[in-house]
Write a protein that holds these residues in place. Structure first.
Motif, short mmCIF file in Angstrom:
data_model
loop_
_atom_site.label_atom_id
_atom_site.label_comp_id
_atom_site.label_asym_id
_atom_site.label_seq_id
_atom_site.Cartn_x
_atom_site.Cartn_y
_atom_site.Cartn_z
N VAL A 59 0.84 -1.20 0.00
CA VAL A 59 0.00 0.00 0.00
C VAL A 59 0.87 1.25 0.00
CG1 VAL A 59 -1.73 1.31 1.28
CG2 VAL A 59 -1.91 -1.17 1.13
N SER A 60 1.91 1.22 0.84
CA SER A 60 2.82 2.36 0.92
C SER A 60 3.49 2.62 -0.42
CB SER A 60 3.88 2.09 1.99
OG SER A 60 4.78 3.17 2.08
N SER A 61 3.91 1.56 -1.09
CA SER A 61 4.54 1.70 -2.40
C SER A 61 3.56 2.27 -3.42
CB SER A 61 5.07 0.35 -2.87
OG SER A 61 5.60 0.45 -4.17
N ALA A 62 2.31 1.80 -3.36
CA ALA A 62 1.29 2.29 -4.28
C ALA A 62 1.03 3.77 -4.05
CB ALA A 62 0.00 1.49 -4.11
N LEU A 63 0.99 4.19 -2.77
CA LEU A 63 0.76 5.60 -2.47
C LEU A 63 1.93 6.46 -2.93
CD1 LEU A 63 -0.93 5.53 1.05
CD2 LEU A 63 -1.94 6.22 -1.12
N ARG B 107 23.18 14.27 -3.23
CA ARG B 107 24.62 14.01 -3.27
C ARG B 107 25.00 12.90 -2.28
NH1 ARG B 107 28.91 18.63 -1.75
NH2 ARG B 107 29.50 18.84 -3.93
N LYS B 108 24.37 12.91 -1.10
CA LYS B 108 24.65 11.89 -0.09
C LYS B 108 24.37 10.49 -0.66
CE LYS B 108 22.85 10.06 4.25
NZ LYS B 108 21.81 10.22 5.29
N THR B 109 23.25 10.36 -1.37
CA THR B 109 22.87 9.07 -1.95
C THR B 109 23.87 8.64 -3.01
OG1 THR B 109 20.55 9.70 -1.60
CG2 THR B 109 20.96 7.82 -3.03
N PRO C 102 24.65 -4.80 -2.97
CA PRO C 102 24.58 -6.17 -2.43
C PRO C 102 23.31 -6.46 -1.63
CG PRO C 102 26.79 -5.31 -2.16
CD PRO C 102 25.96 -4.17 -2.64
N GLU C 103 22.66 -5.41 -1.11
CA GLU C 103 21.40 -5.61 -0.38
C GLU C 103 20.19 -5.70 -1.30
OE1 GLU C 103 23.69 -3.15 0.60
OE2 GLU C 103 24.46 -4.67 1.98
N GLY C 104 20.43 -5.62 -2.61
CA GLY C 104 19.35 -5.74 -3.58
C GLY C 104 18.61 -4.44 -3.84
N ASP D 208 15.25 2.69 -4.82
CA ASP D 208 15.15 2.27 -3.42
C ASP D 208 16.04 3.14 -2.54
OD1 ASP D 208 13.41 0.15 -4.06
OD2 ASP D 208 15.09 -1.22 -4.42
N ARG D 209 17.26 3.39 -3.02
CA ARG D 209 18.19 4.19 -2.22
C ARG D 209 17.71 5.63 -2.07
NH1 ARG D 209 21.73 0.94 -5.32
NH2 ARG D 209 22.14 2.57 -6.86
N MET D 210 17.15 6.18 -3.12
CA MET D 210 16.63 7.54 -3.04
C MET D 210 15.44 7.61 -2.09
SD MET D 210 16.85 8.88 -6.99
CE MET D 210 18.19 8.32 -8.04
N ASN D 211 14.55 6.63 -2.18
CA ASN D 211 13.40 6.59 -1.27
C ASN D 211 13.85 6.46 0.18
OD1 ASN D 211 11.28 6.86 -3.15
ND2 ASN D 211 11.35 4.69 -3.66
#
Length: 378
Positions: free
Chosen positions: A50-54, A281-283, A302-304, A309-312
């Motif tokens: 649900v969170s991803s959809a929102l 920049r941190k990401t 390596p965490e997939g 995903d990293r930006m989120n």
């Protein structure tokens, strides 16, 4: 955002809210509806789907609002609509085989800045001195580096500012360059070690008039000249190893140089320059550090996790995003040349939808640099 857009957005939110919680307000009042909202929020937090959809809905909504806003404000003149500054008249070099923006190796900084004005940025390069950047909103873009006497010992441009006694310019192809110049260098000696270039025919290095001249080619535009770097022999020989010694200053320098060169390429292709995305920049740095420290090269860590995903995870909101990565290139100049000759990376650089760019650089234990570019539209 204009007042009309804000009112439209508020009405839209009010309509959605009443459609979902209107019956609860009628039956239980505000307090009852508030309790139901809290329960719904808790359920959303515990349900990743649900969170991803929102999150996706939020991106789509912001994209729609952007289109509406563009429609309302479409007649306003923006910076990118302003006429481009005129290209300078290019003269044949006096002392050297090549000049950039009518500037040659050996010219003084005073002469340079009397001609083109004050610099836009100064940042550390791989030679332990600064690239000093000149441009007019990334038009007529070039970089110069100076020695202790404030004389030009390095030049670079990826725009059509090249003049040559040898009739080499940005319409020349690699084959015509090789016909005109002597055989390109295959390696360079540093101390007791000889380093061989792996150019993949993306560039050639020549020794001309006691300068190292690197000519870059665009594989997607008939192998035409797309950039040139000129480094004096004096400066090149001061660089002891193949890779420079890592430092915080060099990391920041590589980041800003890749940002500036990318914008110069966009302007060259009639696209607006990107703004610096400091929040990302941190990401970007974290992913470069991850690759350098853990010896991998991939958009997925390596965490997939994907770039998105990293930006989120770092709470970076975006409508659209993209990522370029590179590793092992000598500098941001060589990195950009490689990215532009890779079709997928080139599409990100020349994507008209992107508005922001962050660059993150890291070095591994052998001083090998890793680069990450994060492109965003918010």
């Amino acid at each position: 955002m204009s007042k009309v857009i804000r009112v439209f957005l508020l009405l839209l939110i009010a309509g959605v809210f009443w459609n979902v919680y209107g019956d609860s307000i009628k039956q239980s009042g505000i307090n009852g509806a508030y309790a139901e909202i809290q329960e719904d929020i808790k359920e959303i937090k515990e349900n990743p789907k649900v969170s991803s959809a929102l999150t996706q809905f939020d991106r789509e909504l912001r994209y729609i609002m952007r289109q509406i806003e563009d429609t309302f404000e479409g007649n306003q003149l923006t910076d990118s609509d302003q006429p481009a500054p005129e290209k300078p008249d290019l003269d044949t070099p006096n002392q050297n085989s090549f000049s950039i923006h009518n500037i040659e190796i050996g010219d003084t900084r005073t002469e340079v800045e009397q001609s083109v004005g004050e610099p836009k940025r100064s940042s550390m390069n791989e030679y332990g001195v600064n690239w000093v950047t000149y441009h007019e909103n990334y038009h007529n873009f070039f970089m110069a580096t100076y020695n202790e006497e404030n004389k030009v010992v390095g030049l670079y441009t990826n725009q059509d500012l090249l003049s040559s006694k040898l009739r080499i310019n940005f319409t020349s192809t690699r084959s015509s360059v090789l016909e005109t110049l002597d055989e390109p260098l295959q390696s360079i000696r540093k101390g007791f070690t000889r380093y061989k270039w792996q150019s993949n025919e993306e560039y050639d290095v020549f020794s001309i008039n006691e300068n190292y001249v690197t000519i870059f080619y665009d594989k997607h535009e008939s192998n035409k000249v797309t950039a040139i770097q000129i480094i004096s022999s004096e400066l090149e020989q001061k660089k002891e190893g193949f890779y420079p010694d890592p430092s915080a200053q060099l990391k920041k320098g590589f980041e800003y140089q890749l940002f500036d060169i990318t914008n110069a390429a966009r302007v060259k292709h009639d696209l607006p320059p990107l703004s610096w995305a400091d929040s990302a920049r941190k990401t970007a740095r974290a992913h470069s550090s991850d690759m350098a420290e853990n010896n991998f090269f991939s958009h997925e860590n390596p965490e997939g996790q994907s770039p998105f995903d990293r930006m989120n995870e770092d709470n970076i909101s975006f409508i659209t995003a993209g990522e370029n990565i590179a590793a092992g290139q000598l500098s941001s100049i060589y990195t950009h040349a490689g990215l532009m000759n890779s079709l997928g990376h080139r599409k990100n650089i020349l994507n008209s939808k992107f508005e922001l760019l962050a660059v993150g650089v890291a070095f591994n234990e052998d001083a090998r640099p890793y680069y990450t570019e994060n492109f965003l539209t918010k």
